[in-house]
Design an enzyme around this catalytic site. Structure first.
Site, short mmCIF file in Angstrom:
data_model
loop_
_atom_site.label_atom_id
_atom_site.label_comp_id
_atom_site.label_asym_id
_atom_site.label_seq_id
_atom_site.Cartn_x
_atom_site.Cartn_y
_atom_site.Cartn_z
N ASP A 34 4.88 -8.92 4.17
CA ASP A 34 6.67 -8.36 4.42
C ASP A 34 6.76 -9.83 4.44
O ASP A 34 7.17 -10.07 5.69
CB ASP A 34 7.08 -7.56 4.67
CG ASP A 34 8.23 -7.33 4.10
OD1 ASP A 34 8.76 -7.24 3.57
OD2 ASP A 34 8.62 -6.13 4.78
N GLU A 41 7.22 -7.91 -1.04
CA GLU A 41 6.73 -7.31 -0.93
C GLU A 41 5.74 -6.87 -1.65
O GLU A 41 5.46 -6.01 -2.37
CB GLU A 41 7.87 -5.87 -0.10
CG GLU A 41 7.03 -4.92 0.70
CD GLU A 41 6.87 -3.46 1.30
OE1 GLU A 41 6.65 -2.66 1.58
OE2 GLU A 41 8.54 -3.69 0.92
#
Length: 995
Positions: free
Chosen positions: A279, A422
């Site tokens: 992320d 992500e």
């Protein structure tokens, strides 16, 4: 609604023009500290599409050298920078000057403004009047520096880059064409409207901007100029990008893995499976700081608002009532969504003239001051007056996101895309097959991403998706964390809040808190039976396992779109139904276009209607926002999946008509298409029609044998027909089973007497010539399931023919008894056509046997269907059978089991202001029967739909609320008695009075 002089925006010339002016002021203010020259003084540019240099670089050049960078094309824009234009823009070109980005580079190199004409991409010149060339294009071939020549790439990089080149432009189209008007969830009702439209502007030269949805150009203008919806569609776009990378790669290897030999593992890997969750850290902020390095280390927020004094003194409509709107929003968040944090957010930031723009992303320095994503800018400035705001950079987001995905794709394509920043990555093959140290690879990958993008990222590694995401929280910011068997998973999960687990929202969290469950440790100390009682069987089991770190979900590599939607909740101000219908037609065209582009068709069409709440102010605190609304959903299931805009438009207009909402009360409209199917699939009946056509052609080609025609003339058009159905029996009138049994008994008696008299037994049969004959050639061409159905149908006719042969002519056919209960049918088979398909499945055989038993039971006629005078007319020897049937108990009709249960409930709720006790008892008995028959899914569907239509009643409907809660309580008590757990109903009564 038209804009008048007292709306607070007339002095700006309109809301959209104010936004444009705001962006120009921001650019001018940001340029002053970095200005080195006035080379481009008085020149403004607008970048259209991809260019070299990029839009960000051109913006920086104009900032440093005194020019102006327009985020939108305006009437006074000097030049439009582009590399290529679509044909429609070329044909509709006005007097705008479209030039190459090379002009800016050459001006910098020569340190003067050069003639733009040699750099024009397209002109309005005609062959009869060519353009005069006053200068020659500069030959820059000799000035290319060696640093501009890229080194050769290996095969894997070339493949990824080629796919990126093919897909990036398409993804740009996807992000534009799959535009989803940013769907405002109920939690964001208080603030999402302004954030959606702050980036909206117009390209009109005059002040004829589409101001409301009543304007025919409003929808196209909104989607043309608003880029905030890209945030919602980037995830869908990159899911398609991963699918294309996997399809193109096939079974090829990954040459880039050769560089991982130095990362060989010196010790054995401790996990059987390795899942990485990666992320980007403060993604929007990190991308924005690439061109603003001087702001690093300061509290930063990405938003449309300027910040400072402009965020604390925002113009508000004179007729708006912020205080009343604030309290309404807070009550809804607390009572309907059980979200105290949202209510507190509204109460603390929804006052005075403070900006209601939301913060999309904030830096870690800002978070230390108490600022969070989604907070109002005005509220954030109260916590941190030194907060710096920066605008969105959508091109930068897309560039960094592509780099992230391309970097990971060089090592593996076992990627599950979550969003633009992500993803989950399966690393098991790298760990075991290549014997790579997993954490060394993660560190290598993070460093490579940072060197390419300048943006930091964090990664967590564990044995499943749930723990990998938890590990990422430990790794942030800019770190990595391995959660393996050396960690005590139960102890690690115990303090975790339950709302961090997948599938746990505010409503589920509220139920868990009421049950005394606040964190994973509380769930670990409770029993599975209690979890199933609180949340239902499926969700209770999942949460019970997740709190122990157990997650069996695999990575979804190729994700298929399940819904397509288009929604608008800004500027919805209609004065009559004609304006509303015109807008719905445009919205239907938009959502159909998105459906066609992903090559899907839809069977279910849902219309979302946002209606101003009865107690809400007419004018909203946010200009043209939706304010406090009641949401109504109307849906329709069509027979065949479609991508026809006319069909979708017709259904949508019918749903809107059924809702019967005054046009001036509407504040938002959305169309959602579900039950998607592959557009390339051809319906079975089309294949059958084509097959019959081919058979007809084959018959035409075959010669007719001599004598085959007989006495008929050669010109008879019936001779060459492939199928002859002239003798097809007429549809029989529905006959009562009792009359058939009676007639059969009488016939058997007559036949028995006749046989005893003659001493011989000869079956009385009906001529089978009346039964339709089957063409063997045609039968062989039919699909298996259709062929079996045709054969079964013919056998049914044969049985009927044999049965009719036993009918005695001396006894007339008895009339059918009247049916007192219209819901009971006696001659409808529960078997479907697909049930005739042979199956080796034991479950299928059991289902067919169960249906057969039900079919036999349905042939009985109960006592309430038999009329006394009809019984008296029957022969004496039949009466005992009738009396036996009368002794059977009466079965209740299954009102809620049919496909029309929604219509039944809808009519009941709409026609009755107060439910009658008898009707409530009847519904309760129906639902109780379904529970005993283990039809729990259908019980949930019935209760969910009933709750929705009760919530849609705008009048005082607390009596309905009491009835619903009474049945819900009875269901849960019955479930606890029979199954030992309760059902989870996701819909609930939304009434502050009842609560």
């Amino acid at each position: 609604m038209t804009r008048d002089e007292d709306n607070g925006f007339s002095e700006w010339g309109g809301y959209f023009e104010a936004k444009k002016s705001k962006l120009e002021e921001q650019f001018a203010a940001a340029s002053d500290p970095f200005r080195k020259s006035d080379l481009f003084q008085g020149i403004s540019i607008f970048v259209n599409g991809r260019t070299d240099p990029s839009a960000d670089e051109l913006k920086r050049i104009m900032m440093v050298h005194g020019g102006t960078f327009h985020h939108y094309e305006r009437s006074h824009t000097t030049y439009i920078i582009a590399s290529v234009l679509p044909d429609v823009k070329v044909r509709n070109m006005n007097l705008s000057k479209f030039i190459s980005a090379k002009w800016v580079v050459d001006c910098l190199e020569k340190k003067k403004i050069v003639d733009y004409k040699p750099y024009l991409l397209y002109t309005n010149q005609k062959t009869s009047q060519p353009m005069l060339i006053f200068g020659k294009p500069k030959d820059n071939g000799a000035n290319e520096s060696k640093s501009d020549v890229e080194p050769p790439k290996d095969k894997a990089e070339v493949e990824v880059d080629s796919t990126k080149d093919e897909t990036q432009m398409e993804l740009g189209g996807i992000l534009k064409n799959l535009q989803q008007a940013v769907a405002t969830s109920p939690e964001k009702e208080a603030s999402a409207s302004e954030s959606k439209i702050t980036n909206l502007s117009t390209t009109s030269n005059n002040s004829t901007t589409a101001r409301t949805a009543a304007d025919p150009n409003f929808l196209s203008e909104f989607y043309k100029n608003s880029r905030l919806h890209h945030i919602a569609t980037l995830g869908a776009g990159f899911k398609q990008y991963v699918c294309r990378l996997r399809q193109k790669h096939g079974t090829q290897g990954f040459p880039k893995r050769e560089t991982l030999k130095s990362l060989a593992n010196s010790h054995h890997n401790c996990l059987e499976r390795y899942v990485m969750h990666i992320d980007m850290d403060c993604f929007f902020v990190s991308v924005g700081l690439r061109t603003r390095p001087e702001l690093r280390g300061l509290p930063i927020a990405v938003t449309h608002s300027k910040g400072g004094n402009a965020a604390t003194d925002v113009p508000v409509h004179p007729q708006a009532d912020r205080k009343a709107e604030l309290e309404l929003f807070a009550q809804r968040f607390e009572h309907h969504f059980h979200d105290g944090d949202k209510a507190e957010k509204v109460r603390s930031g929804f006052d005075k003239k403070m900006s209601l723009s939301e913060i999309a992303s904030c830096s870690y320095e800002a978070r230390e001051k108490g600022i969070r994503n989604g907070m109002f800018v005005g509220q954030a400035l109260k916590l941190c007056p030194e907060l710096k705001t920066i605008p969105y950079d959508f091109e930068g987001y897309k560039e960094v996101a592509f780099t992230l995905y391309d970097t990971v794709a060089q090592y593996t394509l076992n990627i599950e895309a979550v969003s633009c920043d992500e993803m989950f990555v399966e690393l098991t093959d790298l760990a075991h097959e290549l014997n790579v140290d997993v954490m060394a690879f993660v560190s290598h990958l993070r460093q490579e991403v940072y060197s390419k993008t300048g943006c930091p990222c964090s990664a967590g590694v564990a044995g499943n998706k749930l723990l990998a995401r938890m590990a990422t929280k430990e790794a942030k910011p800019n770190g990595q964390f391995l959660l393996d068997s050396s960690n005590d998973i139960l102890a690690y999960m115990a303090p975790m809040s339950l709302d961090l687990l997948p599938g746990v929202g505010s409503s589920i969290s509220h139920k868990l808190k009421q049950a005394g469950l606040n964190n994973c440790g509380d769930v670990q100390n409770t029993t599975l039976e209690k979890m199933e009682k609180v949340l239902g069987k499926k969700l209770g089991q999942n949460l019970f396992q997740n709190c122990r770190g157990i997650d069996d979900r695999p990575l979804a590599y190729e994700q298929i779109r399940k819904t397509v939607s288009a929604e608008m909740n800004f500027g919805i101000r209609f004065t009559n139904s004609v304006e509303c219908e015109q807008f719905l037609c445009q919205l239907s065209e938009e959502v159909t276009k998105r459906l066609v582009e992903i090559r899907r068709k839809a069977r279910s069409i849902n219309l979302k209607i946002m209606v101003r709440a009865a107690e809400a102010p007419v004018e909203t605190s946010k200009y043209m926002g939706h304010g406090v609304c009641d949401i109504i959903n109307k849906s329709s299931l069509i027979k065949y999946a479609t991508d026809d805009v006319n069909v979708i438009t017709t259904v949508v207009l019918d749903l809107m008509k059924d809702a019967d909402i005054p046009p001036d009360e509407l504040r938002g409209l959305g169309i959602h298409l579900t039950r998607l199917e592959d557009a390339n699939e051809v319906r079975k009946e089309n294949n059958i029609k084509e097959m019959f056509g081919k058979m007809s052609e084959m018959r035409k080609d075959k010669p007719i044998p001599q004598g085959a025609v007989g006495d008929k003339s050669i010109g008879d058009d019936k001779v060459n027909k492939p199928l002859v159905f002239e003798n097809k029996p007429k549809p029989r009138e529905p006959r009562n089973v009792l009359s058939m049994l009676t007639a059969a008994a009488v016939s058997r008696k007559s036949v028995t007497e006749d046989r005893s008299q003659r001493g011989t037994s000869k079956p009385i049969t009906r001529p089978l010539s009346l039964v339709p004959k089957l063409d063997e050639d045609v039968l062989a061409q039919l699909p298996e399931d259709i062929r079996l159905e045709v054969i079964a149908n013919r056998e049914e006719h044969l049985c009927i023919a044999e049965y009719d042969g036993y009918r005695s002519p001396q006894y007339p056919t008895l009339r059918s008894p009247p049916l007192l209960n219209p819901y009971v049918t006696t001659n409808v088979s529960p078997l479907k056509a697909t049930d005739l398909k042979p199956s080796t499945s034991r479950a299928a055989v059991a289902r067919l046997q169960k249906r057969k038993e039900r079919k036999e039971q349905e042939h009985y006629i109960r006592s309430d269907q038999i009329v006394a005078d009809y019984i008296d007319d029957l022969p004496d020897f039949v009466n005992p059978h009738i009396l036996k049937l009368i002794s059977h108990p009466v079965e209740m009709p299954e009102l809620l089991m049919g496909d029309n249960y929604k219509d039944l409930l809808n009519d009941w709720v709409s026609r009755e202001e107060v439910p009658k006790p008898n009707d409530v008892d009847l519904i309760l008995k129906q639902v109780s029967r379904m529970i005993k028959n283990d039809q729990l899914d259908h019980v949930c569907d019935v209760m969910k739909y009933w709750c929705r239509i009760i919530n849609m009643k705008r009048s005082s409907s607390c009596c309905w609320h009491v009835a619903y809660k009474h049945i819900e309580e009875s269901i849960q008590n019955q479930m606890l008695t029979i199954e030992g757990y309760s059902l989870l109903f996701i819909e609930y009564i939304r009434c502050i009075k009842c609560s």
